[in-house]
Design an enzyme around this catalytic site. Structure first.
Site, PDB file in Angstrom:
ATOM      1  N   HIS A 205     -22.896  26.823  10.700  1.00 13.56           N
ATOM      2  CA  HIS A 205     -24.308  26.414  10.680  1.00 13.56           C
ATOM      3  C   HIS A 205     -24.884  26.705   9.289  1.00 13.56           C
ATOM      4  CE1 HIS A 205     -28.255  25.568  12.326  1.00 13.56           C
ATOM      5  NE2 HIS A 205     -28.699  26.635  11.680  1.00 13.56           N
ATOM      6  N   ASP A 243     -26.799  27.808  18.496  1.00 14.43           N
ATOM      7  CA  ASP A 243     -26.624  28.659  17.314  1.00 14.43           C
ATOM      8  C   ASP A 243     -26.978  30.127  17.590  1.00 14.43           C
ATOM      9  OD1 ASP A 243     -25.918  26.339  15.873  1.00 14.43           O
ATOM     10  OD2 ASP A 243     -28.020  25.900  15.478  1.00 14.43           O
ATOM     11  N   GLU A 272     -19.987  27.076   2.562  1.00 13.73           N
ATOM     12  CA  GLU A 272     -19.348  26.809   3.855  1.00 13.73           C
ATOM     13  C   GLU A 272     -17.835  26.661   3.694  1.00 13.73           C
ATOM     14  OE1 GLU A 272     -22.845  24.551   6.371  1.00 13.73           O
ATOM     15  OE2 GLU A 272     -21.333  23.341   5.404  1.00 13.73           O
TER      16      GLU A 272
END
Ligand code: GRF
Length: 289
Positions: A205, A243, A272
Site C-alpha cells: 500500500h 489496509d 515499493e
C-alpha cells in the site's frame, strides 16, 4: 548483516570455519564507505534502494593489542545458520495478483531470481482480473504461467465476489501456491478468500499505514494540513479490513515542497520495489512471525 547464500554454500561445502570465512571472503561486502557518524543515516538512506547499502559497523579507536576488525560473532553465526537452513528448504511458491502495470510484480520476479538476495521463494503464477494488464506481458516475458480471470464473468453468480475469489483460489491451489502477493490488485477480497490464505496473503500500500488507508493515499498525504513531510509504503498481512492487517515492512520517503501526486507516486514506487521483495523474503525465510 546480510550474507549472500553463496557464502553459506561455500562454508557448508568447503567445511570452512567462520573465522576463515570472515578473514578470507568478503561475505558480500563489495565496497565500504566511511563517513562521519552524523551523516551515516542520510547517506545510507540515499544509497539503500539502488546500491543495497546498509550500515555495517563503526570505526573506533583500536584497543591496545586489540583486533583490527571486530565482528559480532553471535549475529554472524545466527545469520549464516539462517542462510544455510534456507539453502536446504524448498522454495515457497508465490502467486501474484495484479490489475495493471505490474512494476511491483517485476520487482518480485527480479529479486526472487537474484541469488545474492537470498529470498527463499519463486513466482510460479500471475493472475489478473484485467486482460489488458501490462503485468501479464511481464509474466510472459519472464516465462511465468499467467491467466486472466475477469471478475465481470461472475456477475450472474448468487455472490459474484465470492465466486470470483473461489476461482482465484482454485487457480492458486492448482499451482500449489504457498504465499499470495497482491501487487496493485484492485479488488476487495471476500472473507472466504482472506480466511483461506490467512497468514500467507500480503499487500503493498502506498502510504505509511495506519495513515491513509484506501484509495488515493498519495493525494491524502499531500492534502494533509499541515502537510506531511514524509510518506512511504507498507507491506502488510491482509485481514478482513481495508489496509488494516499486521505490518511486515515499511519504507519511508521524503515529501518535498513542490511535490505533486505524480512525483510522490514515482518516489513511493521506487521504495515499493525495495520493500515488497524484502517483506516477501521475511515471510518466505521465516524471519517474521
Ligand atoms: C502500487 O502503488 C501499490 O502500492 C498499489 O498499487 C500500485 C501498483 O503498482 N497497491 P504496479 O502495478 O505494481 O506498478
Amino acid at each position: 548483516m546480510h550474507i549472500p547464500p553463496v557464502f553459506a554454500w561455500l562454508s557448508a561445502k568447503g567445511n570452512i570455519v567462520n573465522s576463515e570465512l570472515q578473514r578470507t571472503f568478503n561475505c558480500g561486502i563489495g565496497l565500504i564507505l566511511i563517513c562521519s557518524k552524523e551523516h551515516a543515516d542520510t547517506i545510507a538512506a540515499k544509497l539503500k534502494h539502488q546500491h543495497n547499502a546498509r550500515i555495517i559497523g563503526e570505526v573506533k579507536t583500536r584497543a591496545i593489542n586489540g583486533k583490527q576488525v571486530v565482528i559480532d560473532d553471535v549475529k554472524f553465526t545466527a545469520n549464516l545458520d539462517g542462510v544455510k537452513r534456507n539453502l536446504l528448504a524448498p522454495k515457497k511458491r508465490v502467486g501474484v495478483l495484479i490489475s495493471g502495470n505490474g512494476s511491483n510484480l517485476q520487482a518480485l520476479i527480479d529479486k526472487t531470481r537474484d541469488s545474492a538476495f537470498g529470498c527463499n521463494a519463486e513466482v510460479v503464477l500471475v493472475l489478473s482480473n484485467k486482460a489488458d494488464a501490462y503485468g501479464l506481458e511481464r509474466a510472459k516475458h519472464a516465462g511465468i504461467p499467467f491467466k486472466t480471470i475477469s471478475h465481470t464473468s461472475f456477475k450472474d453468480a448468487s455472490n459474484p465476489r465470492v465466486a470470483f475469489d473461489a476461482a482465484l483460489t482454485a487457480e492458486l491451489e492448482q499451482a500449489k501456491v504457498d504465499i499470495v502477493c497482491l501487487a496493485g490488485f484492485m479488488r476487495i477480497l471476500s472473507e472466504q478468500f482472506v480466511d483461506r490464505w490467512n497468514g500467507k496473503l500480503i499487500n503493498i500500500h502506498p502510504s505509511l499505514l495506519p495513515k491513509y488507508r484506501g484509495l488515493h493515499a498519495q493525494q491524502q498525504a499531500l492534502d494533509a494540513n499541515p502537510r506531511d513531510t514524509e510518506s512511504g509504503c507498507t507491506v502488510h498481512l491482509v485481514d478482513k479490513g481495508v489496509d488494516t492487517g499486521v505490518i511486515i515492512f515499511q519504507e519511508r520517503v521524503p515529501i518535498y515542497e513542490d511535490d505533486d501526486v505524480s512525483s510522490l507516486t514515482y518516489r513511493i514506487h521506487k521504495a515499493e520495489h525495495f520493500a515488497f521483495p524484502h517483506a516477501l523474503k521475511m515471510l518466505a525465510n521465516r524471519s517474521y512471525l
